[in-house]
Design an enzyme around this catalytic site. Structure first.
Site, PDB file in Angstrom:
ATOM      1  N   HIS A 121       0.856  -1.176   0.000  1.00  0.00           N
ATOM      2  CA  HIS A 121       0.000   0.000   0.000  1.00  0.00           C
ATOM      3  C   HIS A 121       0.901   1.238   0.000  1.00  0.00           C
ATOM      4  O   HIS A 121       2.075   1.163   0.363  1.00  0.00           O
ATOM      5  CB  HIS A 121      -0.920  -0.013   1.220  1.00  0.00           C
ATOM      6  CG  HIS A 121      -2.025  -1.014   1.106  1.00  0.00           C
ATOM      7  ND1 HIS A 121      -3.357  -0.672   1.111  1.00  0.00           N
ATOM      8  CD2 HIS A 121      -1.986  -2.370   0.960  1.00  0.00           C
ATOM      9  CE1 HIS A 121      -4.099  -1.765   0.981  1.00  0.00           C
ATOM     10  NE2 HIS A 121      -3.283  -2.805   0.895  1.00  0.00           N
ATOM     11  N   ASN A 138      -3.993   0.800  -2.403  1.00  0.00           N
ATOM     12  CA  ASN A 138      -2.960  -0.071  -2.950  1.00  0.00           C
ATOM     13  C   ASN A 138      -2.132   0.731  -3.946  1.00  0.00           C
ATOM     14  O   ASN A 138      -2.594   1.728  -4.499  1.00  0.00           O
ATOM     15  CB  ASN A 138      -3.596  -1.247  -3.689  1.00  0.00           C
ATOM     16  CG  ASN A 138      -4.334  -2.178  -2.757  1.00  0.00           C
ATOM     17  OD1 ASN A 138      -3.761  -2.714  -1.820  1.00  0.00           O
ATOM     18  ND2 ASN A 138      -5.615  -2.380  -3.019  1.00  0.00           N
ATOM     19  N   CYS A 161      -7.345  -0.179   3.450  1.00  0.00           N
ATOM     20  CA  CYS A 161      -7.384  -1.114   4.566  1.00  0.00           C
ATOM     21  C   CYS A 161      -8.296  -0.538   5.647  1.00  0.00           C
ATOM     22  O   CYS A 161      -7.900   0.355   6.395  1.00  0.00           O
ATOM     23  CB  CYS A 161      -5.985  -1.342   5.128  1.00  0.00           C
ATOM     24  SG  CYS A 161      -5.942  -2.536   6.484  1.00  0.00           S
TER      25      CYS A 161
END
Length: 244
Positions: free
Chosen positions: A109, A149, A140
């Site tokens: 990420h 991401n 997340c």
């Protein structure tokens, strides 16, 4: 667990399993997994609840997952995006002693803008599988502040610049990223995608301006030609120019 069992009973030939690097893997769990699978090992560099993760622990879990049988890939996830090239290096130094590089992937990420640096370091260690998402979609929900991401466009742009053959059409990828971003009404998180879209639009604008300029020039030339013909005709038929 019930979802996994249901998938296996339905005839699934491949499954993806997620576990955190702080979680123990029970033997009873491993014994039920007969399908070909990818194991995602999350929080390999840091945990939102417990802080930095011991790379030796990550290596131990990666080996346990790999040795369980049926696992062809271990994806190491910097789920909250705090990793750097340095922390990625340290972690890989441990993991690659337990699992071969061809069985390892990375999942980064981009919370701190370090994802590409971490991926570059993974490439140097022989890893050739990288998780990413078009336009950098994702995140997340369990880690406050964690960003998307790493954008596929950014990864592909970097890889092509390094001479890697990805088989990915970057132009089509950028268009897809732009399209999906418009559909969900949010700007793309891809720096390369955004920059290349601006460059493409500028090229189109310049081409259009050049065409318009050419058209105006043609019209002006035509007008000048008509005026010349009219002047020539006027001079030829004007009474003062007639002779007998």
């Amino acid at each position: 667990m019930k979802g996994l069992e249901g998938a296996i009973n339905a005839g699934a030939k491949e499954v993806a399993l997620f576990t955190a690097s702080k979680t123990s893997i029970e033997k009873s769990f491993r014994s039920k997994i007969k399908s070909k699978r990818v194991n995602y090992l999350s929080c390999v560099l840091s945990c939102p609840y417990e802080g930095n993760v011991n790379p030796e622990k990550v290596a131990l879990m990666a080996k346990e997952l790999y040795d369980a049988g049926g696992c062809y890939e271990i994806s190491l996830g910097d789920t909250i995006g705090v990793g750097t090239a340095g922390s990625m290096t340290t972690m890989l130094e441990h993991v690659l002693k337990a699992v071969p590089a061809e069985a390892v992937a990375v999942h980064c990420h981009d919370t701190y803008g370090q994802a590409l640096a971490s991926i570059l370091k993974a490439l140097e260690y022989g890893i050739r599988v990288v998780d990413s998402s078009v336009a950098g979609l994702g995140g997340c929900p369990y880690a406050p502040g964690a960003k998307d991401n790493v954008a596929t466009e950014d990864v592909v742009y970097m890889l092509h610049g390094m001479g890697f053959k990805t088989g990915v059409n970057l132009d089509a990828l950028i268009e897809t990223g732009q399209w999906i971003s418009e559909q969900i009404n949010r700007p793309t998180s891809s720096r390369a995608g955004a920059a290349l879209m601006v460059a493409r639009q500028r090229k189109l604008d310049l081409a259009a301006a050049g065409k318009a300029s050419l058209t105006r020039g043609t019209i002006n030339e035509t007008d000048a030609m008509i005026r010349g013909i009219e002047r020539f005709s006027h001079e030829k038929v004007h009474p003062n120019n007639m002779s007998f």
